[in-house]
Design a protein around this motif. Structure first.
Motif, PDB file in Angstrom:
ATOM      1  N   GLU A 169       8.055 -28.941   3.895  1.00 56.75           N
ATOM      2  CA  GLU A 169       7.999 -27.480   4.054  1.00 56.75           C
ATOM      3  C   GLU A 169       6.556 -26.995   3.914  1.00 56.75           C
ATOM      4  O   GLU A 169       6.102 -26.159   4.684  1.00 56.75           O
ATOM      5  CB  GLU A 169       8.868 -26.800   2.997  1.00 56.75           C
ATOM      6  N   ARG A 223      -1.106 -25.356   0.489  1.00 52.82           N
ATOM      7  CA  ARG A 223      -1.233 -25.742  -0.905  1.00 52.82           C
ATOM      8  C   ARG A 223      -1.318 -27.251  -1.028  1.00 52.82           C
ATOM      9  O   ARG A 223      -0.876 -27.989  -0.142  1.00 52.82           O
ATOM     10  CB  ARG A 223      -0.018 -25.277  -1.682  1.00 52.82           C
ATOM     11  N   ALA A 232       9.306 -21.445   2.993  1.00 50.39           N
ATOM     12  CA  ALA A 232       7.987 -22.025   2.714  1.00 50.39           C
ATOM     13  C   ALA A 232       7.239 -22.393   3.992  1.00 50.39           C
ATOM     14  O   ALA A 232       6.044 -22.140   4.122  1.00 50.39           O
ATOM     15  CB  ALA A 232       8.155 -23.249   1.818  1.00 50.39           C
ATOM     16  N   HIS A 233       7.976 -22.982   4.966  1.00 46.36           N
ATOM     17  CA  HIS A 233       7.253 -23.434   6.160  1.00 46.36           C
ATOM     18  C   HIS A 233       6.723 -22.254   6.970  1.00 46.36           C
ATOM     19  O   HIS A 233       5.694 -22.354   7.617  1.00 46.36           O
ATOM     20  CB  HIS A 233       8.137 -24.351   7.015  1.00 46.36           C
ATOM     21  N   THR A 265       3.533 -21.284   5.476  1.00 49.90           N
ATOM     22  CA  THR A 265       2.490 -22.217   5.890  1.00 49.90           C
ATOM     23  C   THR A 265       1.995 -21.860   7.291  1.00 49.90           C
ATOM     24  O   THR A 265       0.803 -21.878   7.569  1.00 49.90           O
ATOM     25  CB  THR A 265       3.032 -23.661   5.883  1.00 49.90           C
ATOM     26  N   HIS A 266       2.936 -21.501   8.162  1.00 49.34           N
ATOM     27  CA  HIS A 266       2.542 -21.132   9.526  1.00 49.34           C
ATOM     28  C   HIS A 266       1.619 -19.908   9.530  1.00 49.34           C
ATOM     29  O   HIS A 266       0.730 -19.802  10.366  1.00 49.34           O
ATOM     30  CB  HIS A 266       3.782 -20.828  10.376  1.00 49.34           C
ATOM     31  N   GLY A 280       4.614 -27.169   6.865  1.00 46.81           N
ATOM     32  CA  GLY A 280       5.056 -26.335   7.979  1.00 46.81           C
ATOM     33  C   GLY A 280       6.258 -26.864   8.726  1.00 46.81           C
ATOM     34  O   GLY A 280       6.602 -26.352   9.785  1.00 46.81           O
ATOM     35  N   ASP A 328       9.910 -36.479   1.621  1.00 52.54           N
ATOM     36  CA  ASP A 328       9.679 -35.439   0.627  1.00 52.54           C
ATOM     37  C   ASP A 328       9.863 -34.065   1.267  1.00 52.54           C
ATOM     38  O   ASP A 328       9.001 -33.584   1.992  1.00 52.54           O
ATOM     39  CB  ASP A 328       8.257 -35.572   0.067  1.00 52.54           C
ATOM     40  N   ARG A 368       2.248 -35.567  -3.298  1.00 53.14           N
ATOM     41  CA  ARG A 368       3.536 -35.836  -2.672  1.00 53.14           C
ATOM     42  C   ARG A 368       3.319 -36.264  -1.238  1.00 53.14           C
ATOM     43  O   ARG A 368       3.619 -35.531  -0.311  1.00 53.14           O
ATOM     44  CB  ARG A 368       4.409 -34.586  -2.698  1.00 53.14           C
ATOM     45  N   THR A 417       8.202 -22.059  -2.474  1.00 54.15           N
ATOM     46  CA  THR A 417       9.033 -23.116  -3.036  1.00 54.15           C
ATOM     47  C   THR A 417      10.064 -22.499  -3.980  1.00 54.15           C
ATOM     48  O   THR A 417      11.197 -22.945  -4.068  1.00 54.15           O
ATOM     49  CB  THR A 417       8.165 -24.130  -3.807  1.00 54.15           C
ATOM     50  N   PHE A 423      -0.186 -30.223  -3.906  1.00 53.73           N
ATOM     51  CA  PHE A 423       0.702 -30.305  -5.061  1.00 53.73           C
ATOM     52  C   PHE A 423      -0.019 -30.916  -6.255  1.00 53.73           C
ATOM     53  O   PHE A 423      -0.910 -31.762  -6.097  1.00 53.73           O
ATOM     54  CB  PHE A 423       1.940 -31.139  -4.729  1.00 53.73           C
TER      55      PHE A 423
END
Lengths: 349, 243
Positions: free
Chosen positions: A201, B83, B73-74, B77-78, A204, A196, B89, B53, B85
């Motif tokens: 993403e 989040r 997006a990553h 996150t860093h 991270g 997925d 997922r 996203t 979903f």
């Protein structure tokens, strides 16, 4: 098991294979064995992108041919200028670099595509490259190119033996790389992409970067497998070098063996490759494709996760939770290599 | 004090459909914000724009004093934005433990804290036990119930050690006591200093959790304030709860 130990054991097995082939006393074994080993490399390389990361590449032939045509270009250059011929291991490195760069480029341009769209794009790459080569007079164009190879090499003797030995070593190298990736942080990252991408993403994982790493390594290994090919075949022609069977075979071998683990493509390539070689000699070379087709249909129905999946299913019946325990063992000091590792659903097309 | 997250005049269209229009929203460190709105009001689109996203076409998103609109997006996150979903997922081919391990390997380590393999495993186990999934650590996600899936989803978001956690309908379909479990979990996380945006349809959960409530209707923010006051707002009553 630590990588150096794995490498050592693999080299010992490779040495045993080589020794057994010599003991058999028939040079045809080297000739056929070369093709099988070549497919071990191709299937393993395909699996790094297709199996670990879930991106189905139909362009195996393109990368393979790039390696082969790098060799042809260099061969032409050295013979035209009467310079010392470049040894095959160096040619392999060059072929690997060329294909790796193209793999990176292809990845950069196409990895925003997913599923079938990515597969179609890789197919297109093969067509584009073939067109370029056909129109490139220097490497023979559509007429093809002849390579005159020496009869013998020092120490090993017979040239086909030498080629077989080289391909055997490349197979060991490819398997080591695949195994290293699988058990590393990169391998986990690729698995999350396969499962997925959005969730990857969000956790991270820099998905684009990891996919580029995978296309580059995969492409480079395919190019390395192609580099000695002109010396093996001695007459190289675009039609067959870019042949679709390289793509179909490497995918089929990985799928038949099992895609989530480095052993899968090895088993698939050895089984299917050997069957094809036997069929070529005993029946006809046209039967090859029939074998691939039938086996694929059989496996899709009976064992969608390949031979590894079958073995694993059998093992899973006994101890509870084999998958879990094996997966955990990955980072901790490693379990025995012979044990069949945790498999999971194959790549999603 | 500067805001942890500042969304300014954010706009997002899908073709001719305006999904979000001029959304401004700020969240202070340690805040508990509820975000509600009817289906299709743009809640998830807003989350997707904040988390990267989707890309917002207009306006800006700042997180911890940094513009993050152009970040992948990553990378967000860093920086500390996590989040869960709406539909879980999970990574289906990885065990639960490995699912949790991914953010530890890729986000926590990207911030410069290297852990030994053992401590990563220990931390993953701890996170799983916080959501009550410790006994299934070596199972695959397909062996989980829907509720457990949602817990896994939350645990994975928590594993990234976020400054801000956006929980997108993490309680839908859960029973009364399970909702309580998750609320307790979120409150505990908030007490550790994590800001939380809770997107939820279960009003009881939203009202008990939120210290501030934001209402989205048709891509616009129509209310923002103390939850009880917001619920008394006639516009909210009309648009969201019906006449």
């Amino acid at each position: 098991m630590r990588t150096p130990i794995f490498l050592l054991i693999s080299l010992l097995i490779a040495a045993a294979v080589f020794g057994a082939a010599i003991a058999a006393g028939n040079d045809y074994i080297f000739f056929a064995g070369y093709v099988v080993m070549q497919y071990v490399v191709l299937a393993t390389a395909w699996n790094i992108l297709g199996g670990y990361c879930g991106y189905v590449n139909f362009g195996t032939a393109a990368f393979f041919a790039l390696g082969a045509y790098s060799t042809v270009a260099i061969y032409k250059y050295t013979t035209n200028n009467d310079t010392f011929p470049i040894p095959i291991p160096v040619l392999m490195l060059i072929g690997g670099v060329v294909s790796g760069i193209v793999g990176f480029g292809m990845g950069y341009l196409t990895l925003r595509l997913r599923g079938a769209f990515f597969a179609i794009a890789t197919l297109a790459l093969a067509v584009v490259l073939e067109t370029l080569v056909v129109n490139w007079e220097y490497v023979g164009g559509s007429r093809g190119a002849y390579i005159l190879r020496p009869e013998t090499v020092p120490i090993v003797g017979n040239y086909v033996r030498y080629l077989f030995l080289i391909m055997l070593l490349l197979a060991v190298a490819a398997l080591t790389v695949a195994r290293l990736i699988e058990h590393s942080r990169l391998g986990y990252g690729l698995a999350t992409i396969r499962d997925d991408e959005l969730a990857a993403e969000a956790s991270g994982v820099p998905t684009l970067r990891l996919k580029l790493i995978a296309t580059t390594i995969s492409g480079a290994l395919m190019g390395m497998a192609g580099a000695p090919f002109p010396y093996y075949i001695s007459y190289l022609q675009p039609d067959s070098t870019f042949g679709f069977d390289y793509a179909v075979n490497s995918i089929a071998m990985a799928l038949i063996g099992g895609t989530t683990n480095w052993i899968g493509p090895l088993i698939g390539a050895v089984v299917l490759g050997t069957l094809q070689q036997i069929a070529t000699v005993t029946i006809s070379s046209a039967v090859n494709l029939l074998i691939v087709g039938l086996l694929l249909v059989f496996f899709v129905i009976v064992a969608p996760n390949g031979i590894l999946g079958l073995v694993h299913k059998y093992l899973r019946r006994k101890p509870d939770d084999f998958v879990g325990r094996r997966r955990i063992g990955i980072d901790a000091p490693e379990a025995a290599p012979q044990s069949v590792p945790g498999t999971a659903p194959g790549p999603s097309l | 004090m500067s805001d942890l997250l500042a969304v300014d005049n954010l706009g997002k269209r899908f073709g001719g459909f305006v999904a979000l229009e001029d959304i401004s929203l700020s969240i202070a460190a340690g805040e508990r914000l509820g975000l509600i709105g009817p289906n299709g009001s743009g809640k998830s689109t807003l989350v997707n724009c904040i988390c990267g996203t989707l890309r917002n076409e207009r306006g800006s998103v700042r997180f911890a004093g940094q513009a993050i609109d152009r970040l992948a997006a990553h990378q967000r996150t860093h920086l500390g934005l996590a989040r869960s979903f709406q539909l879980p997922r999970p990574f289906v081919s990885l065990t639960l433990l490995d699912n949790i391990r991914i953010p530890l390997l890729y986000t926590v380590e990207a911030r410069g804290t290297r852990h030994s393999a053992q401590s990563v495993v220990a931390r993953s186990e701890q996170l799983l036990s916080e959501v009550g999934l410790q006994d299934k650590a070596h199972k695959l996600p397909r062996d989980l119930t829907q509720v457990e899936m949602r817990k896994l989803e939350l645990a994975r978001a928590m594993a990234a050690e976020p400054k801000l956690l956006i929980a997108d309908e993490s309680m839908a379909g859960l029973t009364h006591s399970e909702v309580e479990d998750i609320l307790t979990l979120l409150v505990r996380l908030n007490e550790q200093g994590v800001s939380i945006i809770l997107i939820e349809h279960i009003m009881r959960a939203v009202m008990s959790f939120s210290r501030r409530l934001v209402v989205l209707v048709s891509g616009r923010k129509i209310a923002d304030g103390e939850p009880n006051e917001v619920m008394r707002d006639p516009e909210v009553e009309r648009a969201y709860l019906g006449q």
